[in-house]
Design an enzyme around this catalytic site. Structure first.
Site, mmCIF file in Angstrom:
data_model
loop_
_atom_site.group_PDB
_atom_site.id
_atom_site.type_symbol
_atom_site.label_atom_id
_atom_site.label_comp_id
_atom_site.label_asym_id
_atom_site.label_seq_id
_atom_site.Cartn_x
_atom_site.Cartn_y
_atom_site.Cartn_z
ATOM 1 N N MET A 218 11.252 40.733 0.969
ATOM 2 C CA MET A 218 11.080 40.155 -0.501
ATOM 3 C C MET A 218 12.622 40.259 -0.956
ATOM 4 O O MET A 218 13.593 41.027 -0.519
ATOM 5 C CB MET A 218 10.194 40.594 -1.590
ATOM 6 C CG MET A 218 8.716 40.115 -0.831
ATOM 7 S SD MET A 218 7.379 40.945 -1.808
ATOM 8 C CE MET A 218 7.658 40.199 -3.626
ATOM 9 N N ASP B 39 6.133 40.249 1.993
ATOM 10 C CA ASP B 39 5.525 41.276 2.882
ATOM 11 C C ASP B 39 4.521 42.394 2.132
ATOM 12 O O ASP B 39 3.636 42.709 2.788
ATOM 13 C CB ASP B 39 6.721 41.836 3.558
ATOM 14 C CG ASP B 39 7.566 42.644 2.609
ATOM 15 O OD1 ASP B 39 7.623 42.707 1.457
ATOM 16 O OD2 ASP B 39 8.517 43.475 3.222
#
Length: 488
Positions: free
Chosen positions: A82, A238
């Site tokens: 991210m 994630d």
């Protein structure tokens, strides 16, 4: 649709993992490395083209190993690291992606917090250097032509979806991680975007993680050896993907992830911001779901660094056996693991690592043990802060490459003072999580039918002696951080 086959893709910081799945179990897995470049101090970048190359490589391997199942794939789910900033013009990256562990935008994060003091609760946490919004503000100042020219700003996994489908979209988790979202409303925040010099037209549409966000183009299908028109879901960042792979979608479900970075993640049925504690309170991948998360930039990576520095070429498992032999005596060392700064509980991108207590008798095993303990103490430091917000997970799973070591798992359980449930084969949890999103998009099944918890896990309990030692060490660890913080 009795024989569902889906592809789950998890773009990690060091490697891309892909799994062939039915949306419940992993049928096959493959991975491909992704290089990172550090052209200047604090900088960390990757080339988006390398992600596509890695995806094609992993898919080729899966197709060769499972040709029959591969031809039946009807959906694709995507996850990835991210906070990255991918800026595209006419579909081409204008510069390398600035990664989550890049610390160049510390001044810009401070500026956003000063300019928008009431928005930490709106965005779920105070702005931090690793988030996308401060990076965009940095680009506005240092590379203004790039920001002005960009058609769209994407997170890393959303770039892969663009290459797959030709469309721009993101999900609430990655949107939260950009620090541009009104998290409670799950909509872009105009005030934050304006403060970063970003127009709302430069931001992708937000779709829930299990929503179909495009179809595989003929060109992408040819590259990957799949049928064109396959559904590609929005997917998720994630941190959330791992929890979906574990079925942790109920209030109080928790997990510690120990990979390159580390997270302590707890699912919530409401948005519960705690910006004063630097706890991330973001939207989850599924509708009506949020989470709280302590995010540490230095997970298992300091161990890999120490092992390579102290014993080049030796296997970490061999080194850990040497450490285990000396566990009968107290450790004399303290290690701060901040090789790339920190987020929770200390938002400090400029902080760096340090050993304390070295003497002429210090051995390689001593340094490695101190590294393991330092990371365990950093997790304990963040876990205690998380519990101060009123969040105490009723179950705490443990996933990631770091938990392959039973010794390290016992250290961490002892440092936290609570049991951990280890999950076998958890390395593919993120990819399985987004494969489940793809399955749900295709079948319309209820959450409970798709996001099931693991059938098997082994419980690691705290060691009473180690727990007492960590209880004694944690105040010293915090004091060392405070003492060294003025020294950069």
């Amino acid at each position: 649709m009795s024989r569902i086959r889906v592809l789950g893709v998890d773009l990690g910081t060091t490697a891309l993992k892909a799994v062939l799945s039915d949306g419940r179990r992993v049928i096959g897995a493959a991975s491909a490395p992704v290089p990172t470049r550090r052209p200047r101090p604090l900088w960390s970048e990757q080339a988006p083209a390398d992600w596509w190359t890695a995806l094609a490589s992993a898919c080729k391997a899966l197709a060769l190993r499972h040709p029959g199942d591969w031809r039946q794939i009807s959906g694709i789910g995507l996850s990835g690291h991210m906070h990255g900033a991918v800026l595209l013009k006419d579909g081409k990256p204008l510069r390398p992606c600035i990664l989550h562990n890049d610390g160049r935008a510390a001044a810009e994060a401070l500026a956003l917090n000063t300019q928008l003091p009431g928005h930490a609760g709106v965005a779920g946490v105070r702005a931090m250097a690793g988030f996308t919004a401060p990076k965009l503000l940095w680009l506005k100042e240092h590379e203004p032509g790039v920001l002005a020219a960009a058609d769209v700003v994407l997170s890393p996994k959303d770039y892969l979806r663009f290459r797959l489908t030709g469309s721009f979209a993101t999900d609430p988790v990655d949107a939260s991680g950009m620090w541009l979202l009104d998290v409670a409303k799950r909509q872009w925040c105009p005030e934050i975007a304006a403060a970063c010099g970003v127009a709302l037209r430069q931001l992708p549409a937000i779709r829930e993680g299990n929503e179909i966000a495009g179809a595989l183009t003929p060109a992408a299908a040819k590259t990957l050896g799949l049928a064109s028109g396959i559904a590609v879901v929005a997917g998720t960042g994630d941190a959330a993907a791992n929890t979906l792979g574990l079925g942790l979608v109920e209030e109080g479900d928790g997990v510690i992830s120990l990979g390159t970075a580390a997270q302590i993640f707890v699912s919530k049925r409401a948005h519960v911001p705690a910006p004063a504690q630097n706890i991330h309170a973001f939207a989850h991948a599924l509708p009506g779901l949020w989470f709280q998360m302590a995010a540490m930039l230095n997970g298992a990576s300091p161990l890999a660094w120490a092992a390579e520095l102290l014993a080049p070429g030796e296997k970490i498992t061999t080194l850990l056996k040497q450490v285990e032999k000396g566990m009968g005596r107290p450790s004399r060392l303290l290690f701060l693991p901040y090789l790339t700064g920190e987020r929770t509980p200390n938002d400090d991108p400029a902080m760096r690592a340090a050993f304390m207590g070295l003497d002429a008798g210090t051995t390689r095993a001593d340094l490695l043990r101190a590294t393991l303990e330092g990371i365990a103490l950093s997790l304990a430091d963040s876990y205690e802060v998380l519990t101060r917000t009123g969040t105490v997970p009723h179950v705490l799973y443990a996933v990631g490459g770091g938990f392959k070591s039973r010794l390290w798992a016992e250290m961490i359980a002892s440092a936290l003072g609570r049991s951990l449930s280890l999950i076998p084969a958890s390395e593919t949890g993120g990819a399985l999580g987004v494969a489940r999103l793809a399955r749900q998009a295709l079948t319309g099944e209820a959450d409970a039918a798709v996001y099931t918890k693991p059938a098997r896990s082994s419980v690691v309990d705290p060691d009473p002696t180690w727990q007492a030692s960590f209880t004694d060490l944690l105040p010293k660890y915090r004091a060392l951080y405070q003492a060294l913080r003025p020294i950069r």
